[in-house]
Write a protein that holds these residues in place. Structure first.
Motif, PDB file in Angstrom:
ATOM      1  N   ALA A 447       5.420  -4.223  -3.633  1.00 43.37           N
ATOM      2  CA  ALA A 447       5.152  -3.566  -2.353  1.00 43.37           C
ATOM      3  C   ALA A 447       3.671  -3.641  -2.000  1.00 43.37           C
ATOM      4  O   ALA A 447       3.307  -3.899  -0.844  1.00 43.37           O
ATOM      5  N   ALA A 448       2.814  -3.432  -2.991  1.00 37.37           N
ATOM      6  CA  ALA A 448       1.372  -3.491  -2.732  1.00 37.37           C
ATOM      7  C   ALA A 448       0.943  -4.904  -2.348  1.00 37.37           C
ATOM      8  O   ALA A 448       0.163  -5.105  -1.407  1.00 37.37           O
ATOM      9  N   ALA A 449       1.464  -5.906  -3.071  1.00 31.50           N
ATOM     10  CA  ALA A 449       1.096  -7.295  -2.781  1.00 31.50           C
ATOM     11  C   ALA A 449       1.668  -7.745  -1.440  1.00 31.50           C
ATOM     12  O   ALA A 449       1.005  -8.469  -0.681  1.00 31.50           O
ATOM     13  N   PHE A 450       2.889  -7.321  -1.132  1.00 30.39           N
ATOM     14  CA  PHE A 450       3.501  -7.713   0.134  1.00 30.39           C
ATOM     15  C   PHE A 450       2.750  -7.104   1.311  1.00 30.39           C
ATOM     16  O   PHE A 450       2.598  -7.744   2.363  1.00 30.39           O
ATOM     17  N   ALA A 451       2.279  -5.884   1.145  1.00 31.65           N
ATOM     18  CA  ALA A 451       1.510  -5.249   2.223  1.00 31.65           C
ATOM     19  C   ALA A 451       0.260  -6.069   2.543  1.00 31.65           C
ATOM     20  O   ALA A 451      -0.107  -6.236   3.716  1.00 31.65           O
ATOM     21  N   LYS A 452      -0.383  -6.608   1.511  1.00 25.78           N
ATOM     22  CA  LYS A 452      -1.558  -7.461   1.735  1.00 25.78           C
ATOM     23  C   LYS A 452      -1.154  -8.765   2.423  1.00 25.78           C
ATOM     24  O   LYS A 452      -1.854  -9.241   3.329  1.00 25.78           O
ATOM     25  N   ASP A 453      -0.039  -9.344   1.982  1.00 29.38           N
ATOM     26  CA  ASP A 453       0.456 -10.570   2.624  1.00 29.38           C
ATOM     27  C   ASP A 453       0.744 -10.330   4.101  1.00 29.38           C
ATOM     28  O   ASP A 453       0.377 -11.131   4.967  1.00 29.38           O
ATOM     29  N   ARG A 454       1.412  -9.238   4.372  1.00 34.55           N
ATOM     30  CA  ARG A 454       1.794  -8.931   5.756  1.00 34.55           C
ATOM     31  C   ARG A 454       0.556  -8.730   6.625  1.00 34.55           C
ATOM     32  O   ARG A 454       0.467  -9.240   7.751  1.00 34.55           O
ATOM     33  N   ALA A 455      -0.408  -7.983   6.084  1.00 32.07           N
ATOM     34  CA  ALA A 455      -1.635  -7.732   6.848  1.00 32.07           C
ATOM     35  C   ALA A 455      -2.384  -9.036   7.119  1.00 32.07           C
ATOM     36  O   ALA A 455      -2.886  -9.256   8.230  1.00 32.07           O
ATOM     37  N   ARG A 456      -2.446  -9.909   6.096  1.00 33.66           N
ATOM     38  CA  ARG A 456      -3.138 -11.191   6.288  1.00 33.66           C
ATOM     39  C   ARG A 456      -2.401 -12.046   7.309  1.00 33.66           C
ATOM     40  O   ARG A 456      -3.028 -12.720   8.141  1.00 33.66           O
ATOM     41  N   PHE A 457      -1.089 -12.039   7.269  1.00 33.18           N
ATOM     42  CA  PHE A 457      -0.308 -12.823   8.217  1.00 33.18           C
ATOM     43  C   PHE A 457      -0.535 -12.334   9.644  1.00 33.18           C
ATOM     44  O   PHE A 457      -0.703 -13.135  10.570  1.00 33.18           O
ATOM     45  N   MET A 458      -0.572 -11.033   9.842  1.00 33.51           N
ATOM     46  CA  MET A 458      -0.743 -10.489  11.187  1.00 33.51           C
ATOM     47  C   MET A 458      -2.134 -10.774  11.747  1.00 33.51           C
ATOM     48  O   MET A 458      -2.316 -10.839  12.966  1.00 33.51           O
TER      49      MET A 458
END
Length: 483
Positions: A447-458
């Motif tokens: 969840a922590a890593a995905f949140a970073k991925d999502r933020a970078r993607f946006m």
């Protein structure tokens, strides 16, 4: 030649070859014309001529030959005794110190269901053509189970279609619970778990629909989909672990040489084309179209015999950098592993073709990764016309939904989800640059890593743009709920 000499024949013995065998009618020579499957030093399977007749020969050598011979013959006899279609065993023999051999009738113009599946795999999920292949397979599996038999190594390549008849092959994998009586419910679930675990996950919603074909052949047990899904998940996890071991060792899928001065891994079907590429990888990178150069990595598109490839060279910048890198697996190895992981899981990424890790007495130096080339475009270029309006094509948005759903399902984080690492290819979004990719063992870390991925993607689009706001609504978030 004598049968026992096959022990030293390696993976690609010269053909044709004549092998002296002897059955009840006396000695004769088998002329082996082609090889279909090889396990060096143990098993050679191919087509040949025996007493003027075309046969499929299974030649077993080495210390395990007696056991393998007995399993194969017992399995074939069990199938025949229960009236299940299997190629006729014409002759067989086992000689101490030599090995075992079994000669079967050759099914001319037969096609494995594995090959039939490959021809329809790219169609929409559960298209009629796919349903036909899987339905035929499940019907035969049901027939085996109804007779108390199951195929331990159950996969579509072990089912051959000739005309309207479907044959079960590979007797060595046949197991018997109680011949002539329906297989127990637990064995049925376990064996069907093996079958369904090999199908694309996109077919999971259709498991219950496909089970109908099985139940028409064997309706002995009620089969709860939930219980079956547990077996499928269990087998899938095992298959992934096994596959990730195979990518780093010599096997039928990969050619691997691992020594003190180099690690070289190549997809088996690409060996002939990739060996010259790895031998001159530096020259090709320097002479190719460079996307990135210097620093920790150089990336180039190259043309080899009319085929476009991407070579990524992982550089050693200086002594300090080498001291950080020499003792641990290279980033090329990590990307090789993760690329193969993604493809195994059905997540789009360029096919990893070859890996070369240079070493000096096991101490790692530069490394190279060769992959297929994707012509693009990346998602920034593809969505550029829609930044202001947000009117991106629905099919491409749905493909993006699918990509994120797959990553969430498998607990995979990318590590650098900038737009230039997401490419549109064959109506799917593909991931590249897998150096930091990770499949997480816990929901909390994912969840922590995905949140970073999502933020970078946006961050690929202005926060006040219509496209950003649309994607903000569509791309899911992940909770840190305990496992």
């Amino acid at each position: 030649m004598r049968l026992s000499e096959l022990k030293n024949a390696g993976r690609t013995p010269a053909l044709p070859m004549n092998i002296a065998l002897e059955d009840a009618a006396g000695p004769a020579e088998l002329q082996l014309l082609s090889l279909l499957r090889v396990l060096p030093g143990q098993r050679y399977v191919g087509a040949g001529i025996w007493r003027g007749r075309t046969v499929l020969a299974k030649l077993l050598v080495g210390p395990k030959a007696p056991r393998h011979f007995q399993r194969e013959r017992d399995g074939v006899q069990a199938l025949a005794k229960q009236g299940l279609p299997t190629p006729l065993l014409l002759a067989d023999g086992l000689q101490e110190g030599e090995g075992g051999w079994l000669l079967f009738e050759f099914l001319d113009q037969a096609e494995s269901l594995g090959d039939a599946w490959k021809s329809v795999e790219a169609l929409p999920s559960l298209a009629d053509e796919q349903q036909s292949v899987l339905g035929d397979a499940l019907a035969v599996v049901g027939q085996m189970h109804a007779k108390g038999l199951w195929q331990e190594d159950l996969h579509l390549d072990n089912l051959l279609r000739q005309g309207s008849t479907l044959y079960v092959i590979d007797g060595a994998g046949i197991r018997v619970e109680e011949a002539g009586k329906p297989l127990s419910r637990q064995k049925v679930l376990e064996n069907l778990g093996v079958f369904f675990a090999q199908l694309p996950k996109s077919l999971e919603p259709f498991t219950e629909e496909l089970l109908v074909y099985y139940l028409l052949s064997n309706g002995e047990h009620g089969l709860p989909v939930e219980a079956l899904q547990k077996q499928i998940d269990k087998v899938r996890s095992w298959r992934l672990r096994d596959y990730l071991i195979k990518i780093g060792r010599e096997c039928s899928l990969f050619s691997v040489e691992d020594g003190p001065f180099a690690l070289r891994a190549i997809r088996r079907e690409e060996v002939a084309s990739m060996l010259p590429v790895l031998e001159k990888a530096d020259v090709l990178v320097e002479g190719g179209h460079l996307y990135k150069t210097g620093g920790a990595a150089s990336v180039a598109k190259v043309d080899v015999a009319g085929r476009e490839l991407v070579i990524k060279r992982y550089n050693i910048k200086n002594l300090a950098h080498w001291l950080k890198r020499f003792w641990r697996p290279s980033r090329a190895w990590h990307s090789w592993r993760e690329g193969n992981r993604l493809r195994f899981l059905g997540i789009a990424t360029p096919k990893p073709l070859a890996l070369l890790e240079k070493r000096f007495v096991w101490l790692r130096r530069e490394a190279f990764l060769v992959t297929e080339f994707l012509p693009g475009p990346d998602i920034i270029e593809r969505f550029a016309p829609y930044v202001a309006s947000g009117d991106a094509p629905e099919a491409e948005l749905q493909a993006l939904d699918l990509l994120f759903a797959q990553l969430i399902r498998e607990r995979i984080s990318h590590g650098d989800l900038k737009g230039h690492n997401v490419f549109w290819h064959n109506d799917r979004w593909s991931l590249i640059d897998l150096d930091a990719m990770c499949q997480h063992g816990s929901q909390t870390s994912f969840a922590a890593a995905f949140a970073k991925d999502r933020a970078r993607f946006m961050r690929n689009w202005p926060a006040d743009s219509a496209l950003h706001q649309l994607l903000e609504q569509r791309i899911p978030t992940v909770s840190k709920a305990p496992d």
